[in-house]
Scaffold this motif. Structure first.
Motif, PDB file in Angstrom:
ATOM      1  N   PRO A   1       0.840  -1.206   0.000  1.00 23.68           N
ATOM      2  CA  PRO A   1       0.000   0.000   0.000  1.00 23.68           C
ATOM      3  C   PRO A   1       0.872   1.251   0.000  1.00 23.68           C
ATOM      4  O   PRO A   1       1.989   1.261   0.522  1.00 23.68           O
ATOM      5  N   ILE A   2       0.347   2.323  -0.597  1.00 19.84           N
ATOM      6  CA  ILE A   2       1.061   3.598  -0.665  1.00 19.84           C
ATOM      7  C   ILE A   2       0.100   4.714  -0.270  1.00 19.84           C
ATOM      8  O   ILE A   2      -0.987   4.839  -0.840  1.00 19.84           O
ATOM      9  N   VAL A   3       0.498   5.517   0.725  1.00 19.99           N
ATOM     10  CA  VAL A   3      -0.259   6.716   1.111  1.00 19.99           C
ATOM     11  C   VAL A   3       0.690   7.898   0.983  1.00 19.99           C
ATOM     12  O   VAL A   3       1.686   7.981   1.710  1.00 19.99           O
ATOM     13  N   GLN A   4       0.390   8.814   0.064  1.00 17.55           N
ATOM     14  CA  GLN A   4       1.275   9.948  -0.196  1.00 17.55           C
ATOM     15  C   GLN A   4       0.490  11.253  -0.211  1.00 17.55           C
ATOM     16  O   GLN A   4      -0.606  11.323  -0.764  1.00 17.55           O
ATOM     17  N   ASN A   5       1.065  12.271   0.407  1.00 16.79           N
ATOM     18  CA  ASN A   5       0.565  13.655   0.290  1.00 16.79           C
ATOM     19  C   ASN A   5      -0.910  13.764   0.675  1.00 16.79           C
ATOM     20  O   ASN A   5      -1.653  14.556   0.079  1.00 16.79           O
ATOM     21  N   CYS A   6      -1.333  12.983   1.655  1.00 13.63           N
ATOM     22  CA  CYS A   6      -2.735  13.005   2.092  1.00 13.63           C
ATOM     23  C   CYS A   6      -2.861  13.711   3.439  1.00 13.63           C
ATOM     24  O   CYS A   6      -1.909  13.781   4.216  1.00 13.63           O
ATOM     25  N   LYS A   7      -4.075  14.182   3.712  1.00 11.34           N
ATOM     26  CA  LYS A   7      -4.365  14.851   4.974  1.00 11.34           C
ATOM     27  C   LYS A   7      -5.600  14.221   5.602  1.00 11.34           C
ATOM     28  O   LYS A   7      -6.598  13.954   4.917  1.00 11.34           O
ATOM     29  N   PHE A   8      -5.521  13.990   6.915  1.00  8.55           N
ATOM     30  CA  PHE A   8      -6.615  13.390   7.674  1.00  8.55           C
ATOM     31  C   PHE A   8      -6.951  14.322   8.829  1.00  8.55           C
ATOM     32  O   PHE A   8      -6.115  14.588   9.693  1.00  8.55           O
ATOM     33  N   TYR A   9      -8.192  14.818   8.842  1.00  8.34           N
ATOM     34  CA  TYR A   9      -8.627  15.744   9.881  1.00  8.34           C
ATOM     35  C   TYR A   9      -9.763  15.123  10.696  1.00  8.34           C
ATOM     36  O   TYR A   9     -10.791  14.714  10.149  1.00  8.34           O
ATOM     37  N   ASN A  10      -9.580  15.030  11.995  1.00 10.09           N
ATOM     38  CA  ASN A  10     -10.628  14.641  12.947  1.00 10.09           C
ATOM     39  C   ASN A  10     -11.312  13.313  12.636  1.00 10.09           C
ATOM     40  O   ASN A  10     -12.551  13.217  12.721  1.00 10.09           O
ATOM     41  N   PRO A  11     -10.601  12.247  12.299  1.00  8.10           N
ATOM     42  CA  PRO A  11     -11.300  10.961  12.155  1.00  8.10           C
ATOM     43  C   PRO A  11     -11.809  10.492  13.515  1.00  8.10           C
ATOM     44  O   PRO A  11     -11.156  10.699  14.546  1.00  8.10           O
ATOM     45  N   ASP A  12     -12.983   9.853  13.534  1.00  8.53           N
ATOM     46  CA  ASP A  12     -13.538   9.356  14.787  1.00  8.53           C
ATOM     47  C   ASP A  12     -12.734   8.173  15.329  1.00  8.53           C
ATOM     48  O   ASP A  12     -12.715   7.932  16.526  1.00  8.53           O
ATOM     49  N   GLY A  13     -12.095   7.429  14.421  1.00 11.19           N
ATOM     50  CA  GLY A  13     -11.267   6.302  14.834  1.00 11.19           C
ATOM     51  C   GLY A  13      -9.834   6.527  14.401  1.00 11.19           C
ATOM     52  O   GLY A  13      -9.223   7.543  14.742  1.00 11.19           O
ATOM     53  N   PHE A  14      -9.289   5.599  13.614  1.00 11.29           N
ATOM     54  CA  PHE A  14      -7.922   5.736  13.120  1.00 11.29           C
ATOM     55  C   PHE A  14      -7.902   6.549  11.826  1.00 11.29           C
ATOM     56  O   PHE A  14      -8.907   6.661  11.118  1.00 11.29           O
ATOM     57  N   ALA A  15      -6.725   7.072  11.500  1.00 15.31           N
ATOM     58  CA  ALA A  15      -6.529   7.730  10.209  1.00 15.31           C
ATOM     59  C   ALA A  15      -6.041   6.724   9.175  1.00 15.31           C
ATOM     60  O   ALA A  15      -6.580   6.644   8.072  1.00 15.31           O
ATOM     61  N   ILE A  16      -5.006   5.948   9.517  1.00 16.04           N
ATOM     62  CA  ILE A  16      -4.438   4.947   8.611  1.00 16.04           C
ATOM     63  C   ILE A  16      -4.283   3.638   9.379  1.00 16.04           C
ATOM     64  O   ILE A  16      -3.742   3.629  10.489  1.00 16.04           O
ATOM     65  N   ARG A  17      -4.752   2.546   8.782  1.00 16.11           N
ATOM     66  CA  ARG A  17      -4.542   1.225   9.380  1.00 16.11           C
ATOM     67  C   ARG A  17      -4.098   0.262   8.286  1.00 16.11           C
ATOM     68  O   ARG A  17      -4.709   0.186   7.206  1.00 16.11           O
ATOM     69  N   MET A  18      -3.005  -0.468   8.560  1.00 18.18           N
ATOM     70  CA  MET A  18      -2.513  -1.511   7.677  1.00 18.18           C
ATOM     71  C   MET A  18      -2.475  -2.801   8.475  1.00 18.18           C
ATOM     72  O   MET A  18      -1.807  -2.868   9.512  1.00 18.18           O
ATOM     73  N   GLU A  19      -3.191  -3.823   7.990  1.00 11.87           N
ATOM     74  CA  GLU A  19      -3.283  -5.061   8.749  1.00 11.87           C
ATOM     75  C   GLU A  19      -3.178  -6.268   7.829  1.00 11.87           C
ATOM     76  O   GLU A  19      -3.483  -6.204   6.630  1.00 11.87           O
ATOM     77  N   GLY A  20      -2.725  -7.383   8.389  1.00 14.32           N
ATOM     78  CA  GLY A  20      -2.676  -8.625   7.632  1.00 14.32           C
ATOM     79  C   GLY A  20      -1.410  -8.733   6.799  1.00 14.32           C
ATOM     80  O   GLY A  20      -0.307  -8.411   7.237  1.00 14.32           O
ATOM     81  N   GLU A  21      -1.573  -9.190   5.555  1.00 14.66           N
ATOM     82  CA  GLU A  21      -0.435  -9.476   4.675  1.00 14.66           C
ATOM     83  C   GLU A  21       0.067  -8.196   4.013  1.00 14.66           C
ATOM     84  O   GLU A  21      -0.073  -7.976   2.816  1.00 14.66           O
ATOM     85  N   ILE A  22       0.669  -7.347   4.817  1.00  9.23           N
ATOM     86  CA  ILE A  22       1.172  -6.066   4.343  1.00  9.23           C
ATOM     87  C   ILE A  22       2.680  -6.160   4.200  1.00  9.23           C
ATOM     88  O   ILE A  22       3.398  -6.451   5.156  1.00  9.23           O
ATOM     89  N   LEU A  23       3.173  -5.917   3.001  1.00 14.01           N
ATOM     90  CA  LEU A  23       4.601  -5.970   2.708  1.00 14.01           C
ATOM     91  C   LEU A  23       4.999  -4.719   1.943  1.00 14.01           C
ATOM     92  O   LEU A  23       4.321  -4.313   1.003  1.00 14.01           O
ATOM     93  N   ALA A  24       6.093  -4.104   2.366  1.00 13.83           N
ATOM     94  CA  ALA A  24       6.684  -2.980   1.638  1.00 13.83           C
ATOM     95  C   ALA A  24       5.711  -1.821   1.460  1.00 13.83           C
ATOM     96  O   ALA A  24       5.547  -1.295   0.358  1.00 13.83           O
ATOM     97  N   GLY A  25       5.046  -1.413   2.529  1.00 11.75           N
ATOM     98  CA  GLY A  25       4.151  -0.269   2.455  1.00 11.75           C
ATOM     99  C   GLY A  25       4.890   1.048   2.606  1.00 11.75           C
ATOM    100  O   GLY A  25       6.035   1.106   3.067  1.00 11.75           O
ATOM    101  N   GLU A  26       4.215   2.127   2.206  1.00 10.15           N
ATOM    102  CA  GLU A  26       4.800   3.466   2.290  1.00 10.15           C
ATOM    103  C   GLU A  26       3.783   4.449   2.850  1.00 10.15           C
ATOM    104  O   GLU A  26       2.635   4.475   2.404  1.00 10.15           O
ATOM    105  N   ILE A  27       4.235   5.265   3.805  1.00 10.99           N
ATOM    106  CA  ILE A  27       3.466   6.400   4.315  1.00 10.99           C
ATOM    107  C   ILE A  27       4.386   7.604   4.207  1.00 10.99           C
ATOM    108  O   ILE A  27       5.395   7.684   4.897  1.00 10.99           O
ATOM    109  N   GLU A  28       4.050   8.544   3.308  1.00 12.90           N
ATOM    110  CA  GLU A  28       4.983   9.631   3.010  1.00 12.90           C
ATOM    111  C   GLU A  28       4.249  10.955   2.890  1.00 12.90           C
ATOM    112  O   GLU A  28       3.216  11.060   2.233  1.00 12.90           O
ATOM    113  N   ASN A  29       4.795  11.966   3.575  1.00  9.33           N
ATOM    114  CA  ASN A  29       4.276  13.337   3.505  1.00  9.33           C
ATOM    115  C   ASN A  29       2.781  13.374   3.821  1.00  9.33           C
ATOM    116  O   ASN A  29       1.973  13.917   3.065  1.00  9.33           O
TER     117      ASN A  29
END
Length: 367
Positions: A233-261
């Motif tokens: 998974p790739i998350v780039q240049n995103c903005k998360f404002y006031n989520p009621d729960g989590f903003a980003i969740r990676m679970e299970g068979e996650i390999l080589a993910g990216e969270i950037e900017n």
């Protein structure tokens, strides 16, 4: 057209169709204006000047001495330009067809091949796309009020299909679906719009396909932000404002993910939750801020391995703490533990050369 083995002059306008020019051996001046032409310059053309303009394609086989000025707009050249631009992207490249989608004034009877012939529903745009063709669905901001509201869920089942918008003047606001955006395909991209999704137990985006990319999307007051359950998974240049729960969740068979900017502010739960299966891992985070979460800034589960926080991250004012690392082989802060630093300094053989005895320093000194 046989130019007669001499220096004939010729002017043609509004030409459509196939045309071959032959046998120029003198100082000819030839001008051909095309509406839709396919122009062939024969090898028997050895002198003169030939100027081509308009829309069409030139096939220049002339011999040395014949000067061909090609100002035709060639559809194949435009396609080549499109491909060249797309190949500059570091990730998902839209090298297939572009399908225009106007949720405000489109018409599903159209073919979606131009902004003025955009389809009205995402379902129809998705129907027009081919599987694994790297097609792009382009959102047209058609509402003259200034903000185009999309109330239809965006549900992708075709591999390597990209959904791109123009920016903040398009909002996906779905009230009757658990997920505003969802993909079960490989290589999906969502980019260039806002998501507002407050459905109970819902997600702004839910990916159960590999190689999903979220780029330049604003998630505003969503129940949860984005959930990934497959690798790369790739998350780039995103903005998360006031989520009621989590903003980003990676679970299970996650390999080589990216969270950037990425910017995450005031999550009611944890900002980022990483819960990969045992034996998977390799997620990296860089240039990301997580501030003001009611839970932790980032949580790493017991089975999470090889999570690496690179340079440029900022975590602060998260109520339960910035990091909860219950996994192994994770690099979260990048700093040396103060006790470890103290022990290193205390055993340093040349410490007296620095005019100070540090052997009695407290282990909790702020190094």
């Amino acid at each position: 057209i046989d130019c007669g083995d001499s220096g004939q002059n010729l002017i043609m306008t509004a030409w459509s169709g196939g045309l071959k020019v032959t046998n120029i051996t003198g100082a000819s001046s030839i001008g051909i204006g095309c509406d839709a032409g396919d122009i062939v310059i024969d090898p028997s053309c050895t002198a003169g000047n030939i100027a081509l303009s308009g829309t069409g394609a030139a096939h220049n086989y002339s011999s040395k001495g014949c000067y061909v000025i090609d100002k035709l707009v060639d559809g194949s050249e435009l396609q080549n330009l499109h491909l060249a631009i797309e190949h500059l992207r570091p990730h998902h490249t839209g090298t297939g067809v572009v399908i225009y989608w106007d949720p405000y004034s489109g018409n599903d009877m159209y073919h979606g091949d131009h902004p003025d012939r955009a389809v009205k529903t995402f379902v129809q745009a998705h129907n027009l796309a081919k599987n694994a063709n790297h097609d792009t669905i382009m959102i047209v901001p058609g509402d003259p009020s200034g903000t185009t509201i999309i109330t239809e869920p965006i549900y992708v089942t075709k591999d390597y299909l990209f959904v791109r918008g123009p920016g903040r003047d398009v909002i996906v606001r779905v009230e009757d679906s658990e997920d505003a955006l969802r993909t079960e395909a490989k290589g999906t991209e969502f980019s260039g719009f806002r998501v507002q999704h407050s459905v109970e137990n819902g997600h702004g985006m839910h990916s159960v396909g590999a190689f999903t990319m979220i780029s330049d999307v604003w998630f505003e007051q969503c129940t949860n932000g984005v959930l990934f359950t497959k690798d790369h998974p790739i998350v780039q240049n995103c903005k998360f404002y006031n989520p009621d729960g989590f903003a980003i969740r990676m679970e299970g068979e996650i390999l080589a993910g990216e969270i950037e900017n990425v910017q995450i502010g005031r999550a009611s739960g944890n900002g980022i939750e990483i819960d990969t299966d045992e034996g998977w891992g390799g997620i990296q985070m860089r240039d990301t801020s997580v501030v003001g979460s009611a839970g932790y800034g980032v949580t790493l589960s017991e089975t999470t391995t090889v999570f690496v926080a690179n340079s440029g991250n900022t975590l602060g004012s998260n109520t339960l703490g910035d990091w909860l690392d219950e996994g192994s082989h994770n690099v979260t802060t990048g700093a040396i533990d103060p006790i470890e630093m103290h022990n290193i300094l205390d055993t340093y053989t040349n410490k007296t050369g620095y005019m100070a005895d540090i052997s009695n320093l407290s282990a909790d000194v702020n190094v």
